[in-house]
Design a protein around this motif. Structure first.
Motif, short mmCIF file in Angstrom:
data_model
loop_
_atom_site.label_atom_id
_atom_site.label_comp_id
_atom_site.label_asym_id
_atom_site.label_seq_id
_atom_site.Cartn_x
_atom_site.Cartn_y
_atom_site.Cartn_z
N UNK A 1 0.84 -1.20 0.00
CA UNK A 1 0.00 0.00 0.00
C UNK A 1 0.87 1.24 0.00
N UNK A 2 0.39 2.34 -0.62
CA UNK A 2 1.21 3.56 -0.64
C UNK A 2 1.48 4.06 0.77
N UNK A 3 2.66 4.65 0.94
CA UNK A 3 3.07 5.25 2.22
C UNK A 3 2.86 4.30 3.39
N UNK A 4 3.19 3.06 3.19
CA UNK A 4 3.09 2.10 4.29
C UNK A 4 4.50 1.78 4.78
N UNK A 5 4.62 1.49 6.05
CA UNK A 5 5.94 1.09 6.54
C UNK A 5 5.77 0.04 7.63
N UNK A 6 6.81 -0.77 7.79
CA UNK A 6 6.73 -1.84 8.78
C UNK A 6 8.12 -2.10 9.33
N UNK A 7 8.19 -2.32 10.63
CA UNK A 7 9.41 -2.88 11.20
C UNK A 7 9.02 -4.20 11.81
N UNK A 8 9.54 -5.27 11.24
CA UNK A 8 9.14 -6.59 11.70
C UNK A 8 10.39 -7.32 12.17
N UNK A 9 10.31 -7.97 13.29
CA UNK A 9 11.53 -8.61 13.79
C UNK A 9 11.29 -10.06 14.15
N UNK B 1 20.38 -13.54 16.89
CA UNK B 1 19.74 -12.54 17.71
C UNK B 1 18.62 -11.87 16.95
N UNK B 2 18.31 -10.64 17.35
CA UNK B 2 17.17 -9.98 16.74
C UNK B 2 17.48 -9.60 15.30
N UNK B 3 16.67 -10.14 14.37
CA UNK B 3 16.80 -9.79 12.96
C UNK B 3 15.61 -8.95 12.60
N UNK B 4 15.83 -7.67 12.37
CA UNK B 4 14.71 -6.78 12.07
C UNK B 4 14.74 -6.36 10.62
N UNK B 5 13.57 -6.25 10.01
CA UNK B 5 13.48 -5.76 8.63
C UNK B 5 12.58 -4.53 8.65
N UNK B 6 13.09 -3.44 8.13
CA UNK B 6 12.29 -2.23 8.02
C UNK B 6 11.99 -2.00 6.55
N UNK B 7 10.72 -1.96 6.21
CA UNK B 7 10.33 -1.79 4.82
C UNK B 7 9.41 -0.60 4.69
N UNK B 8 9.62 0.18 3.62
CA UNK B 8 8.71 1.27 3.30
C UNK B 8 8.14 0.98 1.92
N UNK B 9 6.80 0.93 1.84
CA UNK B 9 6.17 0.68 0.55
C UNK B 9 5.62 1.98 -0.03
N UNK B 10 5.63 2.09 -1.38
CA UNK B 10 5.10 3.31 -1.99
C UNK B 10 4.08 3.00 -3.07
N UNK B 11 3.39 1.87 -2.94
CA UNK B 11 2.36 1.54 -3.91
C UNK B 11 2.88 0.91 -5.18
N UNK B 12 4.20 0.73 -5.31
CA UNK B 12 4.77 0.08 -6.47
C UNK B 12 5.16 -1.35 -6.09
N UNK B 13 5.52 -2.19 -7.05
CA UNK B 13 5.91 -3.57 -6.70
C UNK B 13 7.28 -3.66 -6.03
N UNK B 14 7.96 -2.53 -5.92
CA UNK B 14 9.30 -2.56 -5.32
C UNK B 14 9.29 -1.80 -4.00
N UNK B 15 10.07 -2.25 -3.01
CA UNK B 15 10.12 -1.49 -1.76
C UNK B 15 10.79 -0.14 -1.99
N UNK B 16 10.23 0.89 -1.37
CA UNK B 16 10.86 2.21 -1.49
C UNK B 16 12.15 2.23 -0.70
N UNK B 17 12.11 1.54 0.43
CA UNK B 17 13.31 1.50 1.27
C UNK B 17 13.33 0.15 1.99
#
Lengths: 353, 381
Positions: free
Chosen positions: B309-317, B323-339
């Protein structure tokens, strides 16, 4: 019955005839020694090759691997192949090395340990030089390796090598003391510094010194392991810390010399342990006397070597300060105490030398 | 940066004997620094005055690459983030993406994921045990560790065809269902493996030299651990509960029984002990998962093109092997992660090294480094 003495008589008779043929009988005394030394050199070199193979097989067995099995039967020729590889390799050396010590160090490491073997009796009268101060000689000559390692560490102009060299100097100086002190009780009991004499004493007494002097045996094995730079006391070449330690910058033949030197040092230490504590060429029970003495001797040497190899593949490595602590605070007090107790016993038994 | 670091280290003669400091470069090629970590070590004789990790020798810019790949394509790259524990990173990314898009994998896929991630933890800890023992000079446990790891890799190979980079856990489920013979083989392995753990303990745990080398060495106090962001088994060795599986259960970790392994000393030995105990817990978790496994679909139906979804973000661990493996993703409505940002346990664990080794000997660097279980590709990404 084959015995070392008979073989020696046979060979020396044969040699006399050869000298007579060549007209060199006047130099027989010197020539005998030369022949002995060459034979000993050849024997030790081959034996060390076998040991390298054995170490690889022992470690493979302990690590649930197969080990060398391609070159020759059971991989026995693997070491030969390695030796050929090492000798034909290009000799890479650092440009800014200190040339003379860099060149001398491997030779010294190799020769000094080899020289120790000449006083070890393989069987009754089967010894290159039956020195009356054999023990003193062997201790003096094997400590030469510290000079070799120190100069290798210094001249390589490499920081790891230097650290390894200094570690080695500290280690060998510290462990020389308990090494000698653990031999002292035996000398006190027998009153002899001669290896054959010590074995003969054990023959007359009817026991091996490992039983009354078990503490000395253990401390001797521990310090001998340290003297030979073997794990768990292999800090001078601690691979995971110092890459290769003092021999980091050595390759080809020079590296092979260090490598062989280390194994010869193990052989010398084991030979001394076998002679002094395990009765040398004596069979464990009189009825086993039909087996030649030198075979018993080799068997005992291999037993001690196996023990030292098992240490290497079982234990982690000590840290440098823990190593010093162990030497000065544990081994030396124990050996000194052992000497005191032995002295009392010898006095009370009234058979002091 | 390196020049700057080296220029700060000046030979100085504070000692009455006029000795100089000794600067040694450990790595990037060194037999003990697992991979291409470089340590600039300032020594006073054998005593360590400062340890400076220099990173970047294995930097592949995976996070940036992910920004130019579609979400399913990224999974392939996550394998390479931590190739000793690739399943965990697969799972971390897949979970993050699913949470970002509001998807959920079917139950069978979740159980399968748990089985594989816990088997992966076993494999990773086994390799670590060998490497750690090797670091302090015992060469034999390495071979034992690898021997058992081989059998785990055989199980992986049987399922997804790969032994190192699996690409098995996908967005919305797993790649392929297990073969019918997987379950008996896995059980056979667990029955074989469980009695092996006491064998390793016999070889190492109470070995006097091992104790000497690890007891009291490299103590992470709870404060230092938290301030430096240490996580995973390394922090649990200091007695701090930080297991994400317990604190924020993902998959079905709330439905299985297991203990969080804690030790209180915070030294290398405690960290060793935590991991050895974790292996036991993992065996028990895999057993429970095998019991609960039921037939069913292994992936949810996904839209043809996955878009966040546009302007969506998640930090999932998740709790990876380290140890703690965290993934931070920012979605911008395209099929590719913005960050995309990977928070890797090894990275944060590496930087306590300096505090732990100051004043200790050179050999302790290796013991501490080994006990932190750092993996260079995860540090550099």
């Amino acid at each position: 019955m084959i015995s070392g003495e008979k073989i020696v008589q046979l060979v020396s008779g044969l040699l006399q005839q050869v000298y007579a043929l060549l007209g060199l009988s006047a130099y027989a005394g010197i020539l005998d020694r030369v022949v002995c030394a060459v034979v000993m050199f050849g024997f030790v070199a081959v034996f060390v090759m076998f040991l390298v193979w054995m170490e690889r097989k022992v470690s493979a067995h302990m690590q649930s691997r197969i080990g060398p099995n391609r070159v020759g039967p059971l991989g026995l020729l693997q070491t030969l192949a390695d030796a050929i590889k090492l000798t034909t390799k290009e000799d890479v050396h650092p440009v800014k090395r200190d040339k003379i010590p860099y060149f001398i160090a491997p030779i010294l490491a190799f020769v000094a340990t080899f020289m120790g073997m000449v006083v070890v009796p393989f069987d009754n009268k089967m010894v290159v030089a039956d020195l009356n101060i054999g023990i003193l000689y062997i201790i003096a000559i094997t400590s030469f390796t510290v000079i070799a390692i120190l100069s290798a560490g210094w001249s390589s102009n490499n920081k790891y090598s230097l650290l390894g060299g200094f570690r080695s100097a500290a280690q060998i100086v510290s462990y020389e003391v308990p090494l000698v002190l653990s031999l002292v009780p035996v000398i006190m009991i027998t009153g002899k510094l001669n290896f054959s004499g010590i074995v003969q004493y054990q023959q007359q007494a009817g026991y091996w010194f490992v039983f009354p002097q078990f503490v000395a045996f253990v401390t001797f094995i521990a310090s001998a392991t340290a003297e030979a730079n073997r794990a768990p006391f292999d800090i001078p070449e601690a691979e995971s810390e110092l890459t290769g330690g003092f021999h980091t910058e050595y390759s080809g033949v020079k590296f092979a010399m260090f490598f062989l030197g280390e194994y010869v040092a193990v052989v010398v230490s084991s030979a001394v342990a076998a002679t002094v504590f395990l009765g040398g060429w004596l069979p464990p029970f009189p009825f086993l006397g039909f087996i030649p003495g030198f075979l018993w001797f080799m068997l005992k040497v291999l037993l001690v070597i196996y023990l030292i190899m098992a240490f290497r593949w079982t234990f982690p490595r000590l840290r440098v300060d823990q190593l010093m602590d162990f030497g000065w605070k544990v081994l030396i007090p124990i050996t000194v105490l052992n000497i005191l107790v032995t002295g009392f016993v010898v006095l009370l038994a009234g058979k002091g030398a | 940066m390196t020049d700057l670091l080296l220029s700060q280290i000046k030979p100085g003669g504070e000692s009455p004997f006029g000795t100089d400091e000794y600067v040694v470069n450990m790595g990037p090629q060194h037999p003990a620094t697992h991979g291409v970590l470089r340590l600039v070590v300032k020594l006073d004789g054998e005593t360590v005055k400062e340890t400076m990790p220099v990173l970047g020798y294995l930097h592949r810019s995976i996070e940036k690459i992910c920004e130019n790949r579609t979400y399913p394509q990224c999974i392939t790259y996550t394998d390479r983030v931590d190739y000793v524990s690739a399943m965990s990173v697969n799972l971390a990314f897949a979970l993050a993406t699913e949470r970002l898009m509001g998807l959920e994998a079917p139950p069978r896929a979740q159980w399968l994921r748990m089985i594989f991630v816990e088997l992966q933890r076993l494999a990773s800890h086994l390799l670590w045990m060998g490497a750690f023992a090797g670091d302090i000079g015992a060469l034999t446990p390495f071979l034992y560790g690898l021997r058992e790891r081989e059998r785990i890799l055989d199980l992986f190979e049987m399922t997804c065809g790969q032994r190192l980079t699996y690409n098995y856990i996908r967005i919305g489920g797993v790649m392929i269902d297990i073969l019918p013979e997987f379950v008996p083989k896995c059980r056979a392995f667990l029955d074989y493996f469980e009695p092996k753990i006491p064998e390793y303990e016999e070889l190492l745990t109470y070995n006097p030299i091992f104790l000497e080398r690890t007891k009291g060495v490299g103590v992470i106090t709870p404060e230092v651990g938290i301030n430096c962001g240490v996580c995973g088994p390394s922090l649990r060795g200091s007695g701090i509960s930080c297991d994400v599986r317990k604190q924020q259960p993902y998959l079905f970790y709330n439905q299985v029984k297991f203990n969080e392994c804690l030790e209180n000393d915070g030294d290398c030995w405690a960290r060793y002990k935590v991991r050895m105990n974790e292996m036991r817990e993992s065996v028990s978790i895999v057993r429970q998962c095998l019991d609960r496994l039921e037939p069913g679909p292994i992936e949810t139906k996904l839209p043809p093109i996955l878009k966040a979804p546009p302007a969506s973000e998640i930090y999932s661990r998740i709790e990876s092997s380290r140890g703690e493996m965290g993934i931070y993703l920012v979605g911008d409505g395209t099929p590719k992660p913005y960050k995309a940002k990977f928070r890797c346990a090894s990275f944060s664990n590496t930087f306590v090294l300096d505090q732990l080794t100051r004043g200790w000997k050179v050999a302790d660097i290796m013991a501490v480094l080994g006990s932190l279980d750092m993996i260079v590709p995860e540090v550099d990404r």
